[in-house]
Design an enzyme around this catalytic site. Structure first.
Site, short mmCIF file in Angstrom:
data_model
loop_
_atom_site.label_atom_id
_atom_site.label_comp_id
_atom_site.label_asym_id
_atom_site.label_seq_id
_atom_site.Cartn_x
_atom_site.Cartn_y
_atom_site.Cartn_z
CD GLU A 165 -3.29 -0.77 1.85
OE1 GLU A 165 -3.82 0.34 1.81
OE2 GLU A 165 -3.72 -1.72 2.54
CD GLU A 185 -3.39 -1.77 9.18
OE1 GLU A 185 -2.50 -2.63 8.96
OE2 GLU A 185 -4.17 -1.37 8.30
C1 BGC Z 1 -4.98 1.36 5.21
C2 BGC Z 1 -5.54 2.26 6.25
C3 BGC Z 1 -6.66 3.00 5.60
C4 BGC Z 1 -7.71 1.98 5.35
C5 BGC Z 1 -9.03 2.47 4.88
C6 BGC Z 1 -6.03 0.36 4.91
O1 BGC Z 1 -5.66 -0.63 4.06
O2 BGC Z 1 -3.79 0.79 5.59
O3 BGC Z 1 -4.70 2.88 7.07
O4 BGC Z 1 -7.05 4.15 6.17
O5 BGC Z 1 -7.23 0.94 4.53
O6 BGC Z 1 -9.79 1.55 4.26
#
Ligand code: BGC
Length: 905
Positions: free
Chosen positions: A441, A713
Site C-alpha cells: 500500500e 495498525e
Molecule cells: C490502510 C488504512 C486506511 C484503510 C481504509 C487500509 O488498508 O492501511 O490505514 O485508512 O485501509 O480503508
C-alpha cells in the site's frame, strides 16, 4: 538578543521552490525584552547589504502577523535572494540576524532549452543518460533544472549530486510534474553528467490496482544545465539527441518489491537518446521537501545467523560494504518482526521487499536507489562466510521536516511510546503521508493523516509537507466534482467520499492554520474545504431527516474493537454526520479568519442545522445518547455535539462503558484520537492515565510489551494469544493510534494553540499532571519560538516551570484551578496536589498492574490473581470481593482495604 530559525515559506534556504510569494519568518531568543517594538527586513543579491533590492524600513509590529513577513517584491527567476532581519524590542534591545537565502526556479511557463528524451532500449532496461561537456574556464556557479521519470539520481563525474533520494518524489503526476533545481560544480576541463532512472511510483507496480494503467510507461528526462563562469560568461545546454543512453546495472526496481543491482551487467555501447513527447501534465517548480537519508543504525545479529536486527522499525534501507567474489549473489529480505526464530514477512502481502546484488568482485558500498523498505529485521542470504553486522548499516529515509517537539517524562515506558509515535511519523512521511511503509500500500490514505495531522505538527514542522499534500488533494478533488478520495495521490484508486477520510480536506487546513497562523496557506486551501462540505451536503439533499449523512458507503470507526467488522460498532451514519458537522464548522471558521463573512455565515448556518438534526436523531428528548459506544460518546463530547443537558450524562456513560469493558478502550481510528482529550476535558484525567498506562490488551503499552518500536495498525496486530492477526491488514507501522502523542503535548505537557492568536503567538497552558508519570520535560519549537515546560511532583507539591518565547503570551489554568495571564519569560508554579490512595473502589486493572497493590493482593487476596469466576466482568475490587465466588471474609476484606489505602497512586 539572537535571531534564529530564519525560514522562507516555512523552509530553511529553499532552492528552486515554486512560491507565489516569499514569506519570511524567524525566532528571537535571549532577549531582555518580551516583544518586538519594530522589525526591518533587508533583501539583497549578495550576503551583504552591497546589492540591496529591498529594504522594508522599520515596521511597527502591529503590521506583522504571527506567520511572518510577506515580501512585497516581484521576484526574478533563477535568482538567489539573500535576506536578513533586524529586531528591536520594547527595551531597545536589538539585533541583526545572519543572512539567509532562497533561490527562485525558472519562471512559470519559461521555455526549456532542451527537449524531453527517452531511452532507445525500451521499458525493461533501466537507462543511464549521459552528457559529456567541456569547461574551458573555471565555473563559478552551475545549476541543473531537471526532472526524470519515474524516479532518478543525478551524478557529476561519478559523484552523486545533492543529498536527495527518490527524486522527483511522489505527487499527483496526472495534474502536474515537479522539476528540481540542483546546484553543481563542474571542473575545468572534461565533465560527465549522468542521470540514472528507475520506475518508481510513476511507472512501476504501485497502488491498490495492480492492473490499472500507470502514470506513464516510458522513462523520460528533461534537463537544462546553466553554467556561469568566473569570467561572467554563461552557457546553457539541455537534453537532446546529443545525450547518450547506456544500460543500467540496476536490472529491477519497484517501490513494493525492491531492487536488483547486477554489477556484472555491462553497459554495452551507448546509443543516442531519443526525443519524445512531453507528458501531458504541466511542469511546475518543486514544492515538496527533499527526501533524504537520516538516522543510521548499526545492526546486531539475532539468534538466527542470517538475520540482522536494527533495533528499530523504520522506513529506509540497509546499506553494506561488499567485497564478495565476482558472481556472488546476495539477497536481503526485509521484515518488521521475528516469528519462530525467523523473519516474519506474511504481513507484507504481495510486496516482496527484497534487495538483490550480484557482485562483480569490485569492493564497494552497496545500497538501493529506487525503492525503500519498512523494516526492523533483514535476512541476508548468499553472504560469503559468517555475517558481519559491522558491514551493514540501516539508514532511515524520510522527507526532511524540522523536528519541533520533544517530550521526556519520568515514565520510561511512556517515553518509548512517545518515540514509537515519532518513528511512525518518520516512517510514513515520505513525500506523501502514507499509511504504512512496508506492505503493498504505502499510500496517502487521507483518513490516517487527517487523524494524525495535529500530532505530527507538534512533532515536526509540517507546514510545507502538508501544504504540498493539500495541493495533491486539491488536484484530485477537482477530478471528483468536490468529493475527496480516500487515497491521495489517487493512483487510479477511486474510493472517495468517505467520512473521516475526505474530511482531510477541512481538518488539515485548519490544523495547519492553528499551528502556523499562515493565512495565505489557509486561503489557498479554503476552496477544497468549501467544495468538500458542499459535496457532502449534496449527498444528504432530498433525504429525510435532513442533514444526516446516511446514504454513502462509509468506513465507520475503522478497526474499532467493538462491532463485528473492520467498521467498528458505532453507527456509521452517526460518525459521518458528526464529521459533516465538524468539517462544516471548520470551513465557517476558516472563512471567518479570511474575512469572507458571507461564506462564513453560509457554513455556520449549515453547521447549526446539522447539529440540531444530529441531536434530534441521536439524543432522546431527556438527553440520553442513543448510540452507546465509546466512540459515540467521545465524538459527541469532543465535537460539542451533546445538547446542553446531556454533557454530564454522556461523560458518565463514556466512563461506564470504559469500566464495563474492564477499563479498556475499544475505539478505532475515529474515536481513539479524541478519547483521552474527551476524558480530560470532562474531569476524568485519572481515567485517561489509566487507559494510557494500561499494560494488558487492548492498549498502547500492550504493543510495547510485545516489542513494538512503532505504532501498530490494529490494537490486536498481535493477538493476546500471541498469534499474528490473520486478517491480512496487519502493519506494525501505522501512525493513526500514535495520535496519543498529540494528547501528550496538549494535556500532559499542557500546550495548545488557540484560535484567537494561532501559530502559538498565544497558547492555552493547562497541564493535567499525574503522579504515575512522575515528571515532564518538554520543548516545543513553535513558529514563534521555543516553549519549555518542566514539571514534577515533590511530596504533595507539583512544581512547574514554563518558558514562553519572545513575543508570545499564555493563558494558564493550573491543576488546582488557578488561572493566570502570562507574558514572555520564565514562570514558576507550585500547586498542592494531595496524593491519592488506592481503595476497594479502585479499578481492578489499575490494582493488578501496580506493583505495590499487586503485592498487597497477593498477600491478602491471592485468589484474585488466579482468577475468580466471572472476574473479567468485574471492574472494581469492591465488585470482586462482593462476588459470591470470592470466598473472602469480612475481616479479610477490611485488612485488604487497609493495606490498599497505604498504597499511593
Ligand atoms: C490502510 C488504512 C486506511 C484503510 C481504509 C487500509 O488498508 O492501511 O490505514 O485508512 O485501509 O480503508
Amino acid at each position: 538578543m539572537k535571531i534564529t530559525n530564519l525560514l522562507t515559506n516555512h523552509i530553511d534556504r529553499p532552492l528552486g521552490f515554486g512560491f507565489e510569494k516569499a514569506r519570511f519568518s524567524w525566532e528571537v531568543e535571549e532577549a531582555a525584552g518580551t516583544k518586538a517594538a519594530s522589525v526591518r527586513v533587508q533583501v539583497s543579491l549578495s550576503p551583504s547589504d552591497e546589492a540591496p533590492v529591498y529594504d522594508s524600513g522599520e515596521i511597527t509590529c502591529e503590521l506583522l502577523d504571527s506567520s511572518g513577513w510577506a515580501l512585497p517584491l516581484d521576484l526574478k527567476p533563477r535568482t538567489r535572494y539573500y535576506w536578513r532581519v533586524y529586531v528591536k524590542d520594547e527595551l531597545d534591545g536589538e539585533a541583526f540576524s545572519d543572512w539567509t537565502w532562497f533561490e527562485t526556479p525558472k519562471a512559470t511557463g519559461e521555455a526549456w532549452q532542451g527537449s524531453w528524451i527517452t531511452s532507445p532500449f525500451g521499458r525493461d532496461c533501466r537507462p543511464v543518460f549521459t552528457r559529456r561537456f567541456e569547461c574551458a574556464e573555471e565555473v563559478k556557479a552551475a545549476r541543473l533544472y531537471l526532472i526524470g521519470l519515474g524516479v532518478y539520481e543525478a551524478y557529476l563525474n561519478g559523484e552523486k549530486l545533492g543529498s536527495e533520494v527518490l527524486s522527483p518524489g511522489f505527487h499527483a503526476y496526472d495534474s502536474y510534474l515537479m522539476y528540481q533545481t540542483l546546484e553543481f560544480k563542474p571542473q575545468k576541463g572534461a565533465n560527465v553528467l549522468e542521470i540514472w532512472l528507475g520506475e518508481g511510483w510513476y511507472m512501476g507496480h504501485y497502488g491498490l490496482k495492480p492492473r490499472a494503467p500507470k502514470y506513464g510507461d516510458q522513462y523520460a528526462l528533461l534537463a537544462e544545465a546553466h553554467l556561469c563562469y568566473e569570467t561572467g560568461k554563461e552557457e546553457v545546454f539541455g537534453t537532446d539527441e546529443d545525450w547518450l543512453v547506456s544500460k543500467s546495472p540496476i536490472s529491477f526496481d519497484s517501490i513494493y518489491d525492491g531492487e536488483t543491482w547486477d554489477a556484472t551487467l555491462l553497459p554495452g555501447d551507448p546509443l543516442p537518446a531519443v526525443k519524445t513527447d512531453a507528458p501531458k501534465a504541466p511542469l511546475d517548480a518543486r514544492v515538496n521537501l527533499p527526501i533524504e537519508r537520516h538516522e543510521s543504525f548499526t545492526p546486531s545479529l539475532t539468534r538466527h545467523p542470517q538475520v540482522l536486527d536494527m533495533g528499530q522499525n523504520f522506513a529506509g534501507w540497509c546499506e553494506f560494504d561488499c567485497d564478495a567474489p565476482k558472481g556472488t549473489v546476495i539477497r536481503l529480505l526485509y521484515g518488521e518482526y521475528m516469528r519462530d526464530g525467523d523473519i516474519y514477512r506474511e504481513n507484507l502481502r504481495t510486496a516482496k521487499q527484497e534487495f538483490g546484488y550480484v557482485s562483480d568482485g569490485v569492493p564497494r558500498r552497496v545500497r538501493p536507489h529506487f525503492t525503500y523498505y519498512g523494516f526492523r529485521y533483514v535476512k541476508v542470504e548468499g553472504w560469503p562466510g559468517a555475517l558481519e553486522p559491522g558491514r551493514f548499516e540501516g539508514r532511515a529515509i524520510y522527507s526532511s521536516l524540522k523536528r519541533t517537539g520533544e517530550i521526556t517524562t519520568g515514565h520510561e515506558q511512556l517515553n518509548r511510546l512517545y518515540l514509537n509515535t515519532l518513528w511512525s511519523l518518520k516512517s510514513n512521511f515520505l513525500d506523501v503521508p502514507t499509511d504504512c511503509p512496508q506492505r503493498d500500500e504505502r499510500m496517502g490514505w487521507t483518513g490516517d493523516i487527517q487523524i494524525f495531522a495535529d500530532t505530527a505538527s507538534y512533532h515536526m514542522d509540517t507546514a510545507a509537507f502538508l501544504d504540498k499534500f493539500m495541493r495533491d488533494l486539491r488536484c484530485e478533488q477537482l477530478r471528483l466534482d468536490g468529493s475527496v478520495p480516500c487515497v491521495v495521490p489517487m493512483c487510479r484508486y477511486e474510493l472517495n467520499g468517505v467520512a473521516a477520510w475526505g474530511d482531510a480536506a477541512c481538518v488539515i487546513p485548519w490544523q495547519l492554520y492553528l499551528h502556523t497562523a499562515d493565512r495565505d496557506m489557509l486561503a489557498r486551501q479554503l476552496p477544497a474545504m468549501c467544495d468538500w462540505v458542499d459535496w457532502i451536503f449534496r449527498q444528504t439533499e432530498g433525504f429525510q431527516p435532513p442533514y444526516l449523512w446516511a446514504h454513502s458507503a462509509q468506513l465507520g470507526d475503522w478497526l474499532a474493537l467493538d462491532g463485528d467488522s473492520v467498521y467498528g460498532g458505532t453507527d456509521r451514519t452517526f460518525v459521518a454526520t458528526a464529521y459533516f458537522y465538524y468539517s462544516t464548522l471548520l470551513t465557517a471558521k476558516a472563512a471567518g479568519v479570511l474575512g469572507q463573512e458571507d461564506v462564513r455565515q453560509k457554513y455556520q448556518g449549515l453547521a447549526d442545522s446539522i447539529k440540531s438534526a444530529f441531536q434530534n436523531e441521536y439524543f432522546t428528548p431527556s438527553g440520553r445518547i442513543a448510540i452507546r459506544t465509546q466512540t459515540a460518546c467521545v465524538m459527541s463530547l469532543y465535537l460539542d455535539l451533546c445538547p446542553s443537558g446531556a454533557v454530564e450524562s454522556t461523560a458518565d456513560l463514556l466512563e461506564q462503558l470504559l469500566r464495563e469493558n474492564g477499563c479498556a478502550l475499544s475505539t478505532g481510528f475515529v474515536g481513539t484520537p479524541w478519547l483521552l482529550p474527551a476524558l480530560c476535558d470532562h474531569r476524568r484525567e485519572s481515567l485517561a492515565y489509566d487507559l494510557l498506562l494500561r499494560q494488558d490488551f487492548p492498549s498502547w503499552m500492550y504493543e510495547l510489551n510485545n516489542g513494538a518500536t512503532t505504532i501498530w495498525e490494529r490494537w490486536n496486530s498481535i493477538e493476546p494469544d500471541g498469534s499474528m492477526n490473520k486478517d491480512g491488514m496487519n502493519s506494525f507501522n501505522h501512525y493513526a493510534y500514535g495520535s496519543v502523542a498529540g494528547w501528550m503535548y496538549r494535556y500532559a505537557v499542557g500546550l495548545s494553540p488557540i484560535e484567537e492568536a494561532p501559530g502559538f503567538r498565544k497558547v492555552r497552558f493547562a497541564p493535567k499532571p499525574d503522579r504515575r508519570i512522575g515528571s515532564v520535560n518538554a520543548v516545543f519549537d513553535s513558529p514563534c519560538g521555543k516553549y519549555r515546560v518542566q514539571w514534577q511532583f515533590k511530596g504533595d507539591q507539583w512544581r512547574c516551570t514554563l518558558t514562553i518565547p519572545f513575543g508570545c503570551l499564555a493563558d494558564a489554568t493550573l491543576p488546582d484551578g488557578e488561572t493566570r495571564s502570562l507574558r514572555a519569560g520564565t514562570h514558576e508554579f507550585l500547586c498542592s496536589i494531595g496524593k491519592r490512595h488506592f481503595s476497594l473502589d479502585s479499578a481492578l486493572d489499575a490494582l493488578l498492574s501496580n506493583p505495590k497493590t499487586h503485592e498487597v493482593i497477593s498477600e491478602y487476596f491471592p485468589r484474585a490473581l488466579k482468577g475468580i469466576p466471572f472476574q473479567y466482568e468485574m471492574h472494581t475490587m469492591r465488585q470482586l470481593v462482593s462476588s459470591p465466588f470470592a470466598e473472602i471474609t469480612r475481616e479479610e476484606i477490611e485488612t485488604l482495604e487497609n493495606a490498599l489505602a497505604q498504597c499511593e497512586i
